[in-house]
Write an enzyme that holds these catalytic residues in place. Structure first.
Site, PDB file in Angstrom:
ATOM      1  N   HIS A 154       0.838  -1.330  -0.002  1.00 38.16           N
ATOM      2  CA  HIS A 154       0.074   0.222  -0.031  1.00 38.16           C
ATOM      3  C   HIS A 154       0.750   1.337   0.066  1.00 38.16           C
ATOM      4  CE1 HIS A 154      -3.888  -2.251   1.112  1.00 38.16           C
ATOM      5  NE2 HIS A 154      -2.904  -3.136   1.728  1.00 38.16           N
TER       6      HIS A 154
ATOM      7  N   SER B 134      17.850  17.778 -16.181  1.00 36.36           N
ATOM      8  CA  SER B 134      17.119  18.931 -16.473  1.00 36.36           C
ATOM      9  C   SER B 134      18.018  19.831 -17.098  1.00 36.36           C
ATOM     10  CB  SER B 134      16.854  19.177 -14.949  1.00 36.36           C
ATOM     11  OG  SER B 134      16.173  20.496 -14.949  1.00 36.36           O
TER      12      SER B 134
ATOM     13  N   LYS C 240      20.773  17.404 -11.501  1.00 29.13           N
ATOM     14  CA  LYS C 240      19.810  16.438 -11.374  1.00 29.13           C
ATOM     15  C   LYS C 240      19.694  15.337 -12.261  1.00 29.13           C
ATOM     16  CE  LYS C 240      14.493  16.520 -10.690  1.00 29.13           C
ATOM     17  NZ  LYS C 240      14.287  15.467 -11.424  1.00 29.13           N
TER      18      LYS C 240
ATOM     19  N   GLU D 274      12.107   4.676 -17.268  1.00 32.99           N
ATOM     20  CA  GLU D 274      10.995   5.681 -18.183  1.00 32.99           C
ATOM     21  C   GLU D 274      10.903   5.002 -19.491  1.00 32.99           C
ATOM     22  OE1 GLU D 274      11.709   9.844 -15.386  1.00 32.99           O
ATOM     23  OE2 GLU D 274      12.488   9.664 -17.524  1.00 32.99           O
TER      24      GLU D 274
END
Length: 463
Positions: free
Chosen positions: A187, A317, A323, A330
């Site tokens: 969960h 980025s 970053k 992905e």
């Protein structure tokens, strides 16, 4: 450009003089300009070459094709299989739904190349004819699906190899991470401890299951409808051709091809492709789930879970210096989304078939090949660019376990529910470590506590 004049049932056609294809190929080349350059895959062309060679041997065995023409057809088929005539197959996937033009493209190329070998001019089909000799005892309606079955076997073989590579990467990481503790979660909340080795072993098991599951649709694709001719009745094929063709196709491919039990069913029913596509969707579903998990588990590096450190592959980025994003998971996600959509397209094409023939096999072909190539490359990229280089943030993971309130679940059998509840509440209110609170309260000695939370006692089913 120099042309020669060829004829088909619609009349005369100008064909480039230096090309081996004929009238029907040239018409198709000019009629169907959708999806270019989505060319008919050369694997399909090579599938045709295998079946044309097998059919030529079957026709000769049954006395309907002279040995000279058998050998000529076989020799040109071998040239096609060797890649020597690749530039002679210019047609696109998007054509008549039965694939007639691609079948005729192959027939014309084989016939004209045979004429060259004999010393005749292209188009002098009295000596070797695309229909009368190369396509003898055949229809596109049994030739195209058989070529597709032959081609799909190679794609399945490659996909299995790519899946095996990804499985092996997960298995190596499982062994490398071994008994290193981390928190399991349900969960999206803390659950109970597990090991990083267990987490990666579960990923390996998922992939191994899909490798095994591909065997069933692959076996179905070894059933073919060669000899069915137009609709499954075998019209224009000589007696004994069906079994002879299956035997010779198996011989030239080295694969266990056999004739379908019901040729009328096999000619119109494309459910074997739907079956295979469903397996591809399931592979995509599992791959995407694993990619999701790794993106979540590597979130951070300071404000997320940060259980794993993924390899740096791209600056993340254009505005945030330093970053780094999980770009490989992905792209795996996006690949899987596309494969899931492809499955829907294949189901629609299969369902839309009418009466004795499904006329949407080219779009099924395109989508199956696309899905398998994408999944193969995604698996290889996932393994090489991500899984092989993943690192476990071991100290951070262990600290999460020792300080986690969920640890009291493992202590409950030893100190009782009430004391476990007290420890949980104290840890929650003070922010303290469960490990430290248990020792401070004297509920267990350090030796007892360390033994209880040792991986072999806490994270494996008792035997």
């Amino acid at each position: 450009m120099d042309y020669r004049i060829e004829k088909d049932t619609l009349g005369e056609v100008q064909v480039p003089a230096d090309k081996l294809w004929g009238a029907q190929t040239e018409r198709s080349r000019n009629n169907f300009k959708i999806g270019q350059p989505a060319s008919m895959p050369l694997d399909i062309i090579r599938g045709f070459a295998y079946l044309k060679k097998g059919a030529a041997f079957a026709n000769h065995e049954l006395g309907v094709l002279p040995v000279e023409k058998r050998d000529l057809i076989a020799a040109v088929c071998d040239e096609i299989l060797a890649g020597k005539l690749d530039d002679q197959f210019p047609l696109v996937i998007w054509q008549t739904g039965s694939g007639t033009q691609s079948n005729m493209n192959v027939n014309e190329v084989i016939a004209n190349r045979a004429l060259e070998i004999l010393g005749h001019k292209k188009g002098e089909y009295d000596y070797c004819h695309p229909n009368n000799h190369v396509n003898k005892s055949q229809s596109t309606n049994d030739a195209y699906p058989t070529a597709l079955h032959v081609a799909l076997d190679g794609y399945i073989e490659r996909l299995i190899g790519s899946l095996q590579k990804l499985h092996d990467s997960f298995a190596r990481k499982s062994k490398e991470f071994g008994d290193k503790l981390k928190m399991g979660r349900t969960h999206l909340q803390d659950a109970v401890p597990m090991t990083a080795g267990q987490e990666f072993n579960a990923f390996a098991t998922m992939i191994a299951t899909e490798i095994e599951r591909l065997d069933e649709p692959r076996r179905r694709l070894y059933e073919m409808n060669m000899g069915a001719t137009a609709i499954g009745t075998g019209l224009n094929a000589p007696a004994g051709y069906i079994s002879a063709c299956a035997r010779h196709l198996a011989a030239v491919t080295g694969k266990p091809y056999k004739t379908a039990q019901d040729l009328i069913q096999a000619t119109q029913d494309t459910s074997a492709y739907v079956h295979l596509s469903g397996n591809l969707r399931l592979i995509a579903t599992r791959l995407s789930k694993i990619a999701n998990d790794l993106r979540f588990l590597s979130s951070g590096p300071r404000a997320g879970l940060a259980n794993y450190i993924l390899p740096d592959r791209q600056p993340g980025s254009s505005i945030m210096p330093g970053k780094i994003n999980p770009v490989i998971p992905e792209v795996v996600n996006q690949t899987c989304f596309h494969v899931m959509g492809i499955d829907h397209s294949i189901a629609l094409a299969s369902e839309a078939g009418q009466l004795q023939l499904n006329v949407f096999e080219p779009v099924i072909t395109f989508n199956l090949f696309t899905a398998m190539v994408m999944l193969s490359r995604a698996c290889e990229t996932f393994a090489e660019k991500c899984i092989d280089g993943i690192q476990l943030n071991e100290a951070h993971c262990r600290e999460q376990v020792l300080s986690n309130i969920g640890l009291v679940t493992a202590l409950n059998p030893y100190i009782g529910y009430e004391k476990s509840t007290y420890v949980a509440k104290t840890a929650l209110h003070t922010g303290g470590s469960v490990y430290d609170i248990v020792l401070k309260e004297g509920f267990l000695s350090k030796e007892e506590l360390d033994r209880i939370i040792a991986p072999e006692n806490m994270v494996y089913p008792k035997k």
